[in-house]
Design an enzyme around this catalytic site. Structure first.
Site, PDB file in Angstrom:
ATOM      1  N   ASP A 107       0.783  -1.239  -0.014  1.00 19.26           N
ATOM      2  CA  ASP A 107      -0.075   0.105  -0.013  1.00 19.26           C
ATOM      3  C   ASP A 107       0.922   1.160  -0.047  1.00 19.26           C
ATOM      4  O   ASP A 107       1.869   1.262   0.809  1.00 19.26           O
ATOM      5  CB  ASP A 107      -0.785  -0.030   1.246  1.00 19.26           C
ATOM      6  N   HIS A 108       0.696   2.235  -0.658  1.00 22.87           N
ATOM      7  CA  HIS A 108       1.199   3.512  -0.770  1.00 22.87           C
ATOM      8  C   HIS A 108       2.736   3.239  -0.802  1.00 22.87           C
ATOM      9  O   HIS A 108       3.591   4.111  -0.165  1.00 22.87           O
ATOM     10  CB  HIS A 108       0.976   4.469   0.308  1.00 22.87           C
ATOM     11  N   ASP A 127       2.991   4.962  -5.563  1.00 28.53           N
ATOM     12  CA  ASP A 127       2.092   6.182  -5.398  1.00 28.53           C
ATOM     13  C   ASP A 127       3.011   7.439  -5.645  1.00 28.53           C
ATOM     14  O   ASP A 127       3.495   7.937  -4.878  1.00 28.53           O
ATOM     15  CB  ASP A 127       1.514   6.271  -3.852  1.00 28.53           C
ATOM     16  N   GLU A 187      -1.501   5.891  -8.946  1.00 27.43           N
ATOM     17  CA  GLU A 187      -2.447   7.042  -8.542  1.00 27.43           C
ATOM     18  C   GLU A 187      -2.239   8.455  -9.289  1.00 27.43           C
ATOM     19  O   GLU A 187      -1.243   8.723  -9.384  1.00 27.43           O
ATOM     20  CB  GLU A 187      -2.179   7.158  -7.036  1.00 27.43           C
ATOM     21  N   HIS A 221      -9.284   4.489  -2.484  1.00 27.41           N
ATOM     22  CA  HIS A 221      -8.664   4.715  -1.031  1.00 27.41           C
ATOM     23  C   HIS A 221      -9.271   5.558  -0.205  1.00 27.41           C
ATOM     24  O   HIS A 221     -10.442   6.140  -0.656  1.00 27.41           O
ATOM     25  CB  HIS A 221      -7.149   5.391  -1.083  1.00 27.41           C
ATOM     26  N   SER A 255     -12.800   4.319   4.496  1.00 27.32           N
ATOM     27  CA  SER A 255     -13.756   3.866   5.774  1.00 27.32           C
ATOM     28  C   SER A 255     -15.031   4.509   5.722  1.00 27.32           C
ATOM     29  O   SER A 255     -15.135   5.766   5.320  1.00 27.32           O
ATOM     30  CB  SER A 255     -12.677   3.977   6.776  1.00 27.32           C
ATOM     31  N   ILE A 300      -9.934  -0.241   3.000  1.00 31.85           N
ATOM     32  CA  ILE A 300     -10.386  -0.031   4.409  1.00 31.85           C
ATOM     33  C   ILE A 300      -9.492  -0.302   5.330  1.00 31.85           C
ATOM     34  O   ILE A 300      -9.122  -1.388   5.469  1.00 31.85           O
ATOM     35  CB  ILE A 300     -11.660  -0.935   4.270  1.00 31.85           C
ATOM     36  N   ASP A 301      -8.927   0.787   5.989  1.00 32.81           N
ATOM     37  CA  ASP A 301      -8.051   0.270   7.297  1.00 32.81           C
ATOM     38  C   ASP A 301      -8.645   1.130   8.662  1.00 32.81           C
ATOM     39  O   ASP A 301      -8.848   0.593   9.694  1.00 32.81           O
ATOM     40  CB  ASP A 301      -6.738   1.125   6.858  1.00 32.81           C
ATOM     41  N   SER A 302      -9.152   2.342   8.559  1.00 32.86           N
ATOM     42  CA  SER A 302      -9.511   3.116   9.662  1.00 32.86           C
ATOM     43  C   SER A 302     -10.643   2.256  10.607  1.00 32.86           C
ATOM     44  O   SER A 302     -10.645   2.357  11.676  1.00 32.86           O
ATOM     45  CB  SER A 302      -9.757   4.489   9.332  1.00 32.86           C
TER      46      SER A 302
HETATM   47  O1  G3H Z   1      -3.308   4.801   3.889  1.00 37.41           O
HETATM   48  C1  G3H Z   1      -2.652   4.672   4.917  1.00 37.41           C
HETATM   49  C2  G3H Z   1      -2.993   3.234   5.331  1.00 37.41           C
HETATM   50  O2  G3H Z   1      -4.307   3.612   6.309  1.00 37.41           O
HETATM   51  C3  G3H Z   1      -2.027   2.679   6.168  1.00 37.41           C
HETATM   52  O3  G3H Z   1      -1.787   3.477   7.119  1.00 37.41           O
HETATM   53  O4  G3H Z   1       0.765   4.068   7.158  1.00 37.41           O
HETATM   54  O5  G3H Z   1      -0.572   4.110   9.425  1.00 37.41           O
HETATM   55  O6  G3H Z   1      -0.136   1.901   8.218  1.00 37.41           O
HETATM   56  P1  G3H Z   1      -0.335   3.467   7.982  1.00 37.41           P
HETATM   57  P1  13P Z   2      -9.290   4.418   5.488  1.00 42.63           P
HETATM   58  O1  13P Z   2      -8.131   5.444   6.394  1.00 42.63           O
HETATM   59  O2  13P Z   2     -10.370   5.439   4.915  1.00 42.63           O
HETATM   60  O3  13P Z   2      -9.502   3.084   6.106  1.00 42.63           O
HETATM   61  O4  13P Z   2      -8.317   4.459   3.960  1.00 42.63           O
HETATM   62  C1  13P Z   2      -7.430   3.438   3.911  1.00 42.63           C
HETATM   63  C2  13P Z   2      -6.389   3.260   2.775  1.00 42.63           C
HETATM   64  O5  13P Z   2      -6.701   4.103   1.857  1.00 42.63           O
HETATM   65  C3  13P Z   2      -5.374   2.644   2.971  1.00 42.63           C
HETATM   66  O6  13P Z   2      -4.531   2.830   1.736  1.00 42.63           O
HETATM   67 ZN    ZN Z   3      -4.575   4.699   0.905  1.00 42.74          ZN
END
Ligand code: G3H
Ligand code: 13P
Ligand code: ZN
Length: 331
Positions: free
Chosen positions: A93-94, A115, A145, A232, A235, A276-278
């Protein structure tokens, strides 16, 4: 060099093709530890959904890249043990540099995101193209992106959105050879996606954020028909979880997410991957705070990480079934 196919993982190409045809999206859930991984796999098996296990560079630093890779391999075996070999993608991711993407590809990732959205258009094209050329040698799929989301993206934060410019997408996709494209249409990272003053109140007094820019999405779809789009920052920030966190000592203020109906609508379009992470973070934190508050003498981590894992699994099942629509697409 470890190839992802030897770990039992798949890349995202076929999954996106099916998702596009079936008008649903594949969930990309971030993971950093065992409980999150278990919840993702158990939910995906129960829902008969393919899934993307997503690792940020922060997760790599936190959990160790070697351990994460073996956990992803373990996830494939765990799914089998639970009764269904759902397709599992291990995705960076990213990714922000060629070197990070290369290292992940060499370590067994089946998909990477480069990214370059914070660079100039030309630099983004050059960097993305370089990653694609390397990744495709190993049949690893690449997400690029265009456009910038408001909020925090790993170590980079942006105060305002820069919506994706539809007039750039065709050129970007053809010059870089990417397999999917993340776009900016009003989602953002984290639990505070909108300020209350940006929202309106509905009849029940609930804050309703500004709608996603489906007009931009449609314009993009017209220019690159059938091309997999990624959202992205998707959430929804469930208010029941926020309330539990705050009831038991938390201090989340103005936590507002993307309404699930909008994501449901997006999943039926060219949007094939939703990140979805948050929401998972909120579900875990609410469950743990509740145990700490109601059972203050408890000190066995399994007694609070267990309920957190159960709560996460329920959340993921709900996302797969009711929001992304990918349930019952495997087997
Ligand atoms: O886009 C970011 C994701 O929610 C990952 O978050 O860099 O705190 O692991 P993080
Ligand atoms: P949220 O913070 O909305 O869950 O997004 C997660 C995300 O885009 C991870 O790359
Ligand atoms: Zn993201």
């Amino acid at each position: 060099m470890v190839h992802y196919k030897d770990l039992g993982l798949v890349n995202s190409r076929e999954l996106f093709k099916k998702a596009m045809a079936g008008k649903y999206a594949i969930a990309a859930f971030n993971f950093n530890n065992m409980e999150q991984m278990q919840a993702i796999v158990a939910a995906s098996v129960e829902c008969k959904s393919p899934v993307i296990l997503q690792v940020s560079s922060g997760a790599r630093k936190y959990a160790n890249q070697t351990l994460l890779r073996y956990m992803a391999q373990g996830a494939v075996e765990y799914a089998k043990e639970l009764g269904l070999s759902v397709p599992i993608v291990l995705h960076l991711d990213h990714g922000d540099t060629f070197e990070l993407c290369k290292s992940c590809i060499d370590m067994g990732f089946s998909s990477v995101m480069i990214d370059g959205s914070h660079h100039s258009y030309e630099e983004n094209v050059a960097l993305t193209k370089k990653v694609v050329e390397y990744a495709h040698r190993f049949d690893v799929t690449v997400e690029g992106e265009l456009g910038v989301l408001a909020g925090v993206e790993d170590e980079v934060s942006a105060e305002h959105h820069t919506y994706t410019r539809p007039e750039e997408v065709e050129d970007f996709v053809s010059k870089t050879g990417v397999d999917s494209l993340a776009i900016s249409i009003g989602t953002s990272h984290g639990a505070n996606k909108f300020k209350p003053e940006q929202c309106t109140r509905n009849a029940e007094g609930v804050l309703v954020p500004p709608p996603l820019r489906f007009d931009i999405l449609e314009e993009i779809e017209k220019r690159i028909p059938g091309f997999p789009i990624v959202l992205h920052g998707a959430s929804s920030v469930p208010q029941d979880k926020v309330a539990i966190i705050n009831k038991y000592g938390g201090a989340l203020k103005d936590a507002i997410g993307i309404p699930e109906e909008q994501l449901r609508k997006a999943a039926k379009s060219a949007v094939c991957k939703i990140n979805i992470d948050s929401d998972g973070r909120l579900a875990m934190t609410a469950a743990i705070r509740e145990v700490f508050a109601l059972q203050p003498a408890e000190f066995d981590p399994r007694k609070y990480l267990g309920p957190a894992r159960d709560s996460l699994k329920e959340l993921y099942k709900h996302k797969l079934t009711d929001v992304l629509g990918s349930a019952n697409t495997v087997g």
